[in-house]
Design a protein around this motif. Structure first.
Motif, PDB file in Angstrom:
ATOM      1  N   ARG A 298      71.585  -2.178 118.256  1.00 18.08           N
ATOM      2  CA  ARG A 298      71.112  -2.007 116.880  1.00 18.08           C
ATOM      3  C   ARG A 298      71.873  -0.880 116.174  1.00 18.08           C
ATOM      4  NH1 ARG A 298      66.508  -3.826 114.679  1.00 18.08           N
ATOM      5  NH2 ARG A 298      65.649  -4.317 116.730  1.00 18.08           N
ATOM      6  N   ARG A 299      72.076   0.227 116.888  1.00 24.92           N
ATOM      7  CA  ARG A 299      72.831   1.383 116.355  1.00 24.92           C
ATOM      8  C   ARG A 299      73.585   2.007 117.516  1.00 24.92           C
ATOM      9  NH1 ARG A 299      72.680   6.981 115.201  1.00 24.92           N
ATOM     10  NH2 ARG A 299      70.931   7.269 116.626  1.00 24.92           N
ATOM     11  N   PRO A 300      74.914   1.830 117.566  1.00 28.97           N
ATOM     12  CA  PRO A 300      75.681   2.158 118.780  1.00 28.97           C
ATOM     13  C   PRO A 300      76.017   3.640 118.950  1.00 28.97           C
ATOM     14  CG  PRO A 300      77.145   1.249 117.132  1.00 28.97           C
ATOM     15  CD  PRO A 300      75.754   1.168 116.557  1.00 28.97           C
ATOM     16  N   ALA A 301      75.082   4.505 118.648  1.00 26.82           N
ATOM     17  CA  ALA A 301      75.264   5.942 118.852  1.00 26.82           C
ATOM     18  C   ALA A 301      73.939   6.526 119.318  1.00 26.82           C
ATOM     19  CB  ALA A 301      75.728   6.621 117.563  1.00 26.82           C
ATOM     20  N   VAL A 302      74.005   7.434 120.295  1.00 26.62           N
ATOM     21  CA  VAL A 302      72.771   7.991 120.843  1.00 26.62           C
ATOM     22  C   VAL A 302      73.045   9.393 121.364  1.00 26.62           C
ATOM     23  CG1 VAL A 302      73.137   7.097 123.197  1.00 26.62           C
ATOM     24  CG2 VAL A 302      70.795   7.447 122.350  1.00 26.62           C
ATOM     25  N   THR A 303      72.044  10.261 121.309  1.00 28.73           N
ATOM     26  CA  THR A 303      72.108  11.582 121.909  1.00 28.73           C
ATOM     27  C   THR A 303      71.217  11.602 123.148  1.00 28.73           C
ATOM     28  OG1 THR A 303      70.236  12.456 120.652  1.00 28.73           O
ATOM     29  CG2 THR A 303      72.425  12.610 119.627  1.00 28.73           C
ATOM     30  N   ASN A 340      74.236  19.077 121.749  1.00 29.77           N
ATOM     31  CA  ASN A 340      74.125  18.112 120.640  1.00 29.77           C
ATOM     32  C   ASN A 340      75.238  17.064 120.679  1.00 29.77           C
ATOM     33  OD1 ASN A 340      71.893  19.574 119.546  1.00 29.77           O
ATOM     34  ND2 ASN A 340      73.354  21.019 118.631  1.00 29.77           N
ATOM     35  N   ARG A 341      75.539  16.594 121.864  1.00 31.58           N
ATOM     36  CA  ARG A 341      76.599  15.607 122.017  1.00 31.58           C
ATOM     37  C   ARG A 341      76.123  14.223 121.567  1.00 31.58           C
ATOM     38  NH1 ARG A 341      78.731  16.095 128.025  1.00 31.58           N
ATOM     39  NH2 ARG A 341      76.476  16.036 128.420  1.00 31.58           N
ATOM     40  N   VAL A 342      77.058  13.447 121.076  1.00 31.78           N
ATOM     41  CA  VAL A 342      76.773  12.085 120.608  1.00 31.78           C
ATOM     42  C   VAL A 342      77.590  11.109 121.443  1.00 31.78           C
ATOM     43  CG1 VAL A 342      76.864  10.470 118.670  1.00 31.78           C
ATOM     44  CG2 VAL A 342      76.324  12.891 118.263  1.00 31.78           C
ATOM     45  N   PHE A 343      76.920  10.102 121.956  1.00 31.82           N
ATOM     46  CA  PHE A 343      77.563   9.098 122.798  1.00 31.82           C
ATOM     47  C   PHE A 343      77.651   7.783 122.024  1.00 31.82           C
ATOM     48  CE2 PHE A 343      75.624  12.265 125.450  1.00 31.82           C
ATOM     49  CZ  PHE A 343      76.549  12.495 126.454  1.00 31.82           C
ATOM     50  N   MET A 344      78.840   7.217 121.991  1.00 27.86           N
ATOM     51  CA  MET A 344      79.094   6.016 121.192  1.00 27.86           C
ATOM     52  C   MET A 344      79.376   4.820 122.097  1.00 27.86           C
ATOM     53  SD  MET A 344      79.324   5.250 117.859  1.00 27.86           S
ATOM     54  CE  MET A 344      79.936   6.686 116.977  1.00 27.86           C
ATOM     55  N   PHE A 345      78.737   3.712 121.793  1.00 24.40           N
ATOM     56  CA  PHE A 345      79.022   2.432 122.455  1.00 24.40           C
ATOM     57  C   PHE A 345      80.252   1.852 121.759  1.00 24.40           C
ATOM     58  CE2 PHE A 345      76.972  -1.982 123.492  1.00 24.40           C
ATOM     59  CZ  PHE A 345      77.954  -2.209 124.448  1.00 24.40           C
TER      60      PHE A 345
END
Length: 354
Positions: A298-303, A340-345
């Motif tokens: 749905r939203r390919p970014a997550v912390t 505060n890292r962001v992980f991207m699919f």
């Protein structure tokens, strides 16, 4: 609705209309066979919001559009806000179509959402204009095109709404929405945001008429990539009544965009199958990976904090899971920070990147 007097040439358009109709039907069929298709429709909507806004001058990229405001540098947040408004406007308009037909009332409501808290918020959001506007140039004296006087807008838009729902007019639906998009952009009923609402009108119409069961076709990417030809085709109708040229351009947009949409769904299915197979290797954590993957579609970014809240686990456990997904090539950390890292699919995001 008043349309240019030059007749459409059926011999020229029949083949294009057949190809466009077939492409649209095949795209719609994919929305029936793709599991959890609504997850992926959200990314289609985000891409449309980003492309349509870029035509109007915003600089937000897809990898930025899926982030949250606080994850962006301050100078990028205004453009991001316009894109996110458009996502909200599309979603609410599609929901409204479940209970109401396409109407000027719906367009006004959608316009109000689009303009809230961004550039143009003082230009009567949600209301048809009550002053003159223009297209191109710095003012009326050097405008490329001057739309109808504001006193004519209510009647013209009422006429357009009647055209959408007049079953006594024997015009194929794709031709009807091509004419409607031209007419809407020519009337230019709002002080600002006409391009975005006019392009959204295409998808709303197709959903309202049952040609699409899900909002899966968006033409803004084609229009942006062929921006000069898009404006030229509209201008040729206004200046020389060449409606056939505009309709041919529009149908070609439907043909190409439908084809690319089908390819995207095929790649989504292949990627999801690969991810489902990989998930099995996570053993006891496989269920959490499945939950997280649904969220990422749905939203390919997550912390890590978001993952912890979503899964109901500790921050440490969520971080360990994300680290494992990075090592397996599912995610990429995009900030380079320790906190505060962001992980991207990223592989999924690439399916929707230009």
């Amino acid at each position: 609705m008043k349309v240019p007097h030059q007749p459409l040439n059926p011999y020229t358009l029949n083949t294009l209309l057949e190809r466009a109709s077939r492409g649209l039907a095949e795209l719609d069929a994919f929305t029936l066979i793709v599991p959890d298709v609504d997850l992926f429709i959200q990314m289609h909507i985000t891409k449309e919001a980003n492309n349509s806004s870029r035509i109007e001058g915003t600089q937000t990229q897809m990898d930025e559009a899926v982030l949250k405001a606080e994850q962006l540098s301050p100078e990028k947040r205004d453009d991001w806000g316009e894109v996110r408004n458009y996502v909200q406007a599309i979603n609410e308009a599609i929901t409204e179509l479940d209970r109401l037909p396409l109407s000027n009332r719906l367009l006004k409501h959608t316009h109000a959402i689009l303009m809230q808290g961004v550039r143009g918020e003082n230009k009567t959001p949600g209301e048809f204009r009550i002053s003159q506007n223009w297209i191109g140039g710095s003012g009326l004296s050097d405008a490329a095109f001057i739309p109808p006087h504001h006193s004519e807008v209510p009647e013209l838009m009422s006429d357009l709404e009647l055209f959408w729902h007049n079953d006594n007019i024997n015009v194929p639906e794709l031709i009807r929405i091509a004419l409607s998009h031209y007419q809407f952009e020519t009337i230019h009923p709002f002080l600002d945001g006409n391009g975005r609402i006019g392009r959204l009108l295409i998808t709303l119409y197709l959903v309202n008429k049952g040609l699409l069961r899900k909002p899966s076709l968006y033409l803004s990417h084609f229009f942006e990539r062929n921006r000069g030809s898009y404006y030229d085709a509209l201008t040729r109708v206004r200046q020389s009544n060449d409606i056939s040229h505009w309709v041919r351009f529009f149908l070609n947009a439907v043909i190409e965009t439908s084809g690319k949409g089908k390819e995207t769904f095929q790649r989504i299915l292949a990627l999801r199958q690969e991810m489902d197979s990989l998930t099995i290797s996570y053993g006891k954590r496989a269920e959490n990976v499945q939950i997280l993957m649904k969220n990422l579609y749905r939203r390919p970014a997550v912390t890590a904090n978001e993952a912890a809240d979503l899964l109901g686990v500790s921050h440490q456990a969520a971080s360990a899971l994300l680290k494992k997904m990075v090592s397996d090539g599912i995610l990429k950390e995009i900030t380079g920070y320790q906190r505060n890292r962001v992980f991207m699919f990223f592989r999924y995001l690439e399916l929707f990147s230009d």
